[in-house]
Scaffold this active site. Structure first.
Site: not given
Ligand code: GLU
Length: 508
Positions: A263-265, A267, A287
């Site tokens: 997930s982007k979290r 990253g 981001y």
């Protein structure tokens, strides 16, 4: 495969395109090119609440940067457009009506509040997962439970309604997925999904099937998260009497540590980009993207290609053409593929090394101040590329090629600048001064002869020499560095540096 292969990438513009989405696009692209087919981009924006401004352009820009552009679709045109679903809105209602007329779907008048109430009541009765389905539909307000007159009256009065799929009771839906093999689901586990929302906007399911049919899609290649929707889709094709496309559901991309979807979290937490390009949210949150982090699009794509697919041997580096040549859906795995940020850097390193020095120089030039020629920068790139992962490493670690030395590595000053080093450096200066043709070979020859003459080891002379010329404790061969910088600059730096380093040493 007799008919022309036509595949589509069908993202919803709900935010920036995640790298998992890029991989889906890539596999579609590779499959299309491999079979001489078409690769379409369709924007699925029927969920107005989740629409995000700028996301469509971001998707187009990302595919472009990756070099996997569609040849038809949103932003590319084509005969079967428009390719943005909101622009096709009026096309779907007749299809939904067709299903109502054929008995595969029905009209439902239940309001959102009524449905919420129903769910709450069910929960109180100990049934937490209430569904609108073959069991419950008869007690709801719809064209199955109400009389024909009542339904007509409500429609004429302007009551809002949805059209729902009439999921058959206790039937086995079967289809063959290219990656997963036979998939079989009993309809008792499926609910009566909404196909058309009040106001005439279709849901994802209806729009997706109608468009895949109208756009003559032959293969649906998409993420595993859509596998639960596939039985409904299969049923819709059958209800319309349309030929089903072939399905291929791609494995999940897993986070580097632990299980679960990347997930982007992850990253943010582990310090690597999850998106192809930078993206700034409407709240101003940034981001980071692979492009801006210094990755080559080829390296990014190469890494993604191997995240779920393998060529059947140990080969890892492929150009896009080679990927097209070797790719097959049969070699895509079923189980999740673990993302490895370190390996991603490794790919970048490999791409950097195999990029021509002149090409690297063109990329470095805008990142440095001063008027340096491309041949000069190319020479620097040649020397620095073996140690670099990113172009910025060439610029940062090779600063001394583009600006004067203003600082000297602390550790080297402390450990390697000995009492006799200043004298040795003075001697070395005279040796170097005598060289008329300041080439790598000549410098090396003179340097070695000097060591031999004095009975010195490399350690007596090398570190001090490097410190004065570059300010640093490590780097490529000193003879190459000196030949690149030129005699004048090298001698100037050495002469000027001795006093400064002596002083640093004294105060260290
Ligand atoms: N709109 C869906 C998505 O956002 C597409 C799924 C599909 O390819 O059918 O991924």
């Amino acid at each position: 495969m007799a008919e022309k292969v036509r595949v589509r990438f069908a993202p919803s513009p709900t935010g920036p395109l995640h790298m998992g989405g890029v991989r889906t696009a890539l596999y579609n692209y590779l499959f299309a090119k491999k079979h001489g087919g078409d690769f379409l981009l369709r924007i699925e924006d029927t969920d107005e609440k989740r629409f995000v401004e700028g996301a469509q352009q971001y998707i187009i820009d990302s595919l472009k940067w990756c070099g996997i552009e569609p040849n038809e679709g949103a932003g590319y045109g084509g005969e079967l457009g428009p390719y943005v679903q909101s622009e096709r809105k009026t096309m779907y209602q007749p299809y939904a009506q067709q299903l109502v007329d054929s008995g595969h779907a029905y009209i439902a008048f239940d309001t959102a509040e009524e449905l919420d109430k129903m769910r709450d009541q069910a929960k109180e009765m100990g049934l937490p997962n209430w569904q609108y389905n073959s069991v419950t539909r008869s007690s709801m307000k719809n064209s199955i439970s109400l009389s024909k007159e009542e339904v007509e009256k409500r429609i004429a009065a302007g009551d809002e309604y949805t059209i729902r799929m009439k999921m058959p009771r206790n039937e086995e839906i079967k289809f063959e997925d290219i990656i997963r093999g036979w998939v079989s689901v009993n309809t008792n586990n499926l609910d009566d999904k909404i196909l058309l929302k009040p106001g005439g906007m279709p849901t994802y399911h209806l729009a997706n099937i109608v468009d895949d049919h109208l756009m003559q899609i032959t293969h649906v290649i998409r993420g595993e998260e859509w596998l639960p929707s596939a039985p409904l889709h299969v049923l819709l094709y059958d209800a319309f009497g349309w030929e089903r496309p072939q399905f291929a559901h791609l494995p999940l991309i897993l986070r580097p540590d632990g299980n679960g979807k990347l997930s982007k979290r992850d990253g943010d937490r582990l310090g690597f980009p999850v998106f192809p390009l930078n993206w700034t949210t409407s709240e101003g949150e940034l981001y980071s993207g692979y492009k801006e982090a210094g990755y080559f699009p080829g390296a990014f794509i190469n890494m993604l290609c191997l995240l779920g697919w393998n060529p059947g041997n140990n080969e890892e580096i492929f150009t896009l053409d080679e990927m097209v040549d070797k790719f097959s859906l049969e070699r895509v795995g079923k189980s999740g593929a673990r993302f490895d940020p370190e390996k991603t850097k490794w790919f970048n390193q490999q791409y950097l090394r195999s990029t021509a020095n002149e090409e690297l120089a063109e990329m470095v030039k805008p990142m440095i101040n001063g008027d340096f020629s491309i041949p000069y920068i190319a020479k620097v790139c040649e020397l620095m590329k073996e140690r670099a992962t990113f172009i910025s490493d060439i610029v940062n670690d090779g600063q001394y090629f583009f600006s004067e030395v203003t600082s000297y590595d602390d550790g080297t000053v402390k450990k390697k600048w000995k009492e006799d080093t200043p004298t040795i450096m003075e001697e070395l200066i005279s040796e170097l001064e005598a060289i008329s043709d300041f080439t790598t070979e000549n410098i090396e020859k003179v340097f070695s002869a000097y060591l031999e003459k004095k009975g010195y080891g490399f350690g007596n002379v090398g570190p001090g020499f490097r410190l004065l010329v570059t300010g640093s404790g490590m780097g490529p061969s000193m003879f190459d560095i000196c030949a690149t910088l030129g005699k004048e600059k090298v001698l100037e730096r050495m002469k000027k540096g001795i006093d400064i380093v002596n002083q640093l040493k004294a105060t260290a």
